[in-house]
Design a protein around this motif. Sequence first.
Motif, PDB file in Angstrom:
ATOM      1  N   ASN A  27      34.913  10.996  30.363  1.00 47.20           N
ATOM      2  CA  ASN A  27      35.595   9.961  29.583  1.00 47.20           C
ATOM      3  C   ASN A  27      36.716  10.605  28.774  1.00 47.20           C
ATOM      4  OD1 ASN A  27      36.415   7.941  27.859  1.00 47.20           O
ATOM      5  ND2 ASN A  27      34.341   7.262  27.359  1.00 47.20           N
ATOM      6  N   TRP A  28      37.929  10.472  29.266  1.00 46.34           N
ATOM      7  CA  TRP A  28      39.072  11.144  28.661  1.00 46.34           C
ATOM      8  C   TRP A  28      39.492  10.535  27.324  1.00 46.34           C
ATOM      9  CZ3 TRP A  28      39.753  15.769  30.268  1.00 46.34           C
ATOM     10  CH2 TRP A  28      39.412  16.101  31.574  1.00 46.34           C
ATOM     11  N   SER A  29      38.929   9.388  26.933  1.00 43.04           N
ATOM     12  CA  SER A  29      39.261   8.818  25.629  1.00 43.04           C
ATOM     13  C   SER A  29      38.422   9.448  24.515  1.00 43.04           C
ATOM     14  CB  SER A  29      39.081   7.293  25.636  1.00 43.04           C
ATOM     15  OG  SER A  29      37.718   6.960  25.812  1.00 43.04           O
ATOM     16  N   GLU A  30      37.451  10.273  24.870  1.00 40.05           N
ATOM     17  CA  GLU A  30      36.596  10.959  23.897  1.00 40.05           C
ATOM     18  C   GLU A  30      37.042  12.409  23.737  1.00 40.05           C
ATOM     19  OE1 GLU A  30      34.119   9.591  22.137  1.00 40.05           O
ATOM     20  OE2 GLU A  30      34.349   7.638  23.104  1.00 40.05           O
ATOM     21  N   GLU A  31      36.938  12.924  22.514  1.00 35.30           N
ATOM     22  CA  GLU A  31      37.265  14.331  22.284  1.00 35.30           C
ATOM     23  C   GLU A  31      36.379  15.224  23.152  1.00 35.30           C
ATOM     24  OE1 GLU A  31      37.454  17.601  18.675  1.00 35.30           O
ATOM     25  OE2 GLU A  31      37.467  15.489  18.182  1.00 35.30           O
ATOM     26  N   GLN A  32      35.085  14.937  23.159  1.00 33.83           N
ATOM     27  CA  GLN A  32      34.153  15.599  24.066  1.00 33.83           C
ATOM     28  C   GLN A  32      34.092  14.742  25.328  1.00 33.83           C
ATOM     29  OE1 GLN A  32      32.548  18.457  23.844  1.00 33.83           O
ATOM     30  NE2 GLN A  32      33.222  18.977  21.785  1.00 33.83           N
ATOM     31  N   TYR A  33      34.965  15.004  26.279  1.00 28.85           N
ATOM     32  CA  TYR A  33      35.112  14.131  27.445  1.00 28.85           C
ATOM     33  C   TYR A  33      33.905  14.151  28.382  1.00 28.85           C
ATOM     34  CZ  TYR A  33      36.382  18.350  30.020  1.00 28.85           C
ATOM     35  OH  TYR A  33      36.375  19.594  30.583  1.00 28.85           O
ATOM     36  N   VAL A  34      33.057  15.166  28.314  1.00 30.98           N
ATOM     37  CA  VAL A  34      31.844  15.210  29.123  1.00 30.98           C
ATOM     38  C   VAL A  34      30.783  14.394  28.390  1.00 30.98           C
ATOM     39  CG1 VAL A  34      30.029  16.716  30.040  1.00 30.98           C
ATOM     40  CG2 VAL A  34      32.416  17.442  30.130  1.00 30.98           C
ATOM     41  N   GLN A  35      30.400  13.255  29.000  1.00 33.52           N
ATOM     42  CA  GLN A  35      29.477  12.301  28.386  1.00 33.52           C
ATOM     43  C   GLN A  35      28.350  11.956  29.368  1.00 33.52           C
ATOM     44  OE1 GLN A  35      29.842  10.735  25.212  1.00 33.52           O
ATOM     45  NE2 GLN A  35      31.417  12.253  24.844  1.00 33.52           N
ATOM     46  N   PRO A  36      27.470  12.918  29.667  1.00 29.91           N
ATOM     47  CA  PRO A  36      26.434  12.654  30.677  1.00 29.91           C
ATOM     48  C   PRO A  36      25.491  11.528  30.251  1.00 29.91           C
ATOM     49  CG  PRO A  36      26.047  14.748  29.578  1.00 29.91           C
ATOM     50  CD  PRO A  36      27.353  14.232  29.084  1.00 29.91           C
ATOM     51  N   CYS A  37      25.046  10.775  31.245  1.00 31.92           N
ATOM     52  CA  CYS A  37      24.042   9.736  31.019  1.00 31.92           C
ATOM     53  C   CYS A  37      22.704  10.250  31.562  1.00 31.92           C
ATOM     54  CB  CYS A  37      24.456   8.440  31.725  1.00 31.92           C
ATOM     55  SG  CYS A  37      24.446   8.571  33.534  1.00 31.92           S
ATOM     56  N   GLU A  38      21.696   9.429  31.522  1.00 32.89           N
ATOM     57  CA  GLU A  38      20.368   9.844  31.983  1.00 32.89           C
ATOM     58  C   GLU A  38      20.315  10.108  33.487  1.00 32.89           C
ATOM     59  OE1 GLU A  38      17.774   5.927  32.687  1.00 32.89           O
ATOM     60  OE2 GLU A  38      18.631   6.036  30.669  1.00 32.89           O
ATOM     61  N   HIS A  39      21.301   9.647  34.242  1.00 32.48           N
ATOM     62  CA  HIS A  39      21.334   9.842  35.686  1.00 32.48           C
ATOM     63  C   HIS A  39      22.118  11.094  36.104  1.00 32.48           C
ATOM     64  CE1 HIS A  39      21.142   5.421  34.881  1.00 32.48           C
ATOM     65  NE2 HIS A  39      20.015   5.618  35.558  1.00 32.48           N
ATOM     66  N   THR A  40      22.806  11.718  35.149  1.00 30.21           N
ATOM     67  CA  THR A  40      23.666  12.869  35.440  1.00 30.21           C
ATOM     68  C   THR A  40      22.829  14.136  35.568  1.00 30.21           C
ATOM     69  OG1 THR A  40      25.399  11.820  34.112  1.00 30.21           O
ATOM     70  CG2 THR A  40      25.721  14.128  34.710  1.00 30.21           C
ATOM     71  N   LEU A  41      22.962  14.811  36.696  1.00 27.14           N
ATOM     72  CA  LEU A  41      22.276  16.080  36.928  1.00 27.14           C
ATOM     73  C   LEU A  41      23.147  17.262  36.540  1.00 27.14           C
ATOM     74  CD1 LEU A  41      20.771  15.265  40.432  1.00 27.14           C
ATOM     75  CD2 LEU A  41      19.537  15.365  38.246  1.00 27.14           C
TER      76      LEU A  41
END
Length: 108
Positions: A27-41
């Motif tokens: 998510n490039w609109s967030e400073e921390q663009y890596v925003q894993p969800c519960e499905h992200t390995l």
Amino acid sequence: MAYQLIQLSIQATDNINCPHCQQAVINWSEEQYVQPCEHTLFIAMDIGFEYITDEFEHTLRRTVDDMHANDDQVVVIEELTASSYPDFVIYQSDLGVEGYSRYVGITA
């Protein structure tokens, strides 16, 4: 084959959404663009890892620390596709540097 590889036809600056919950895991609109969800390995690049679950790392031939320490000898996509994780999808997108990709692993 335990994985499916899907090439995304997107720009390097486009968000990548989880197909299950629709959260933007990149998510490039967030400073921390890596925003894993519960499905992200994992979220990785040809030059290393940005995020990985312990559960997925345990299915790899070598640890992420070992891969980073020997990055001149590691081909990240080969390491990911050699995983013994039972069923997952790898979304591959352009990293924005010629010849380099980003890989997002999502549970199937």
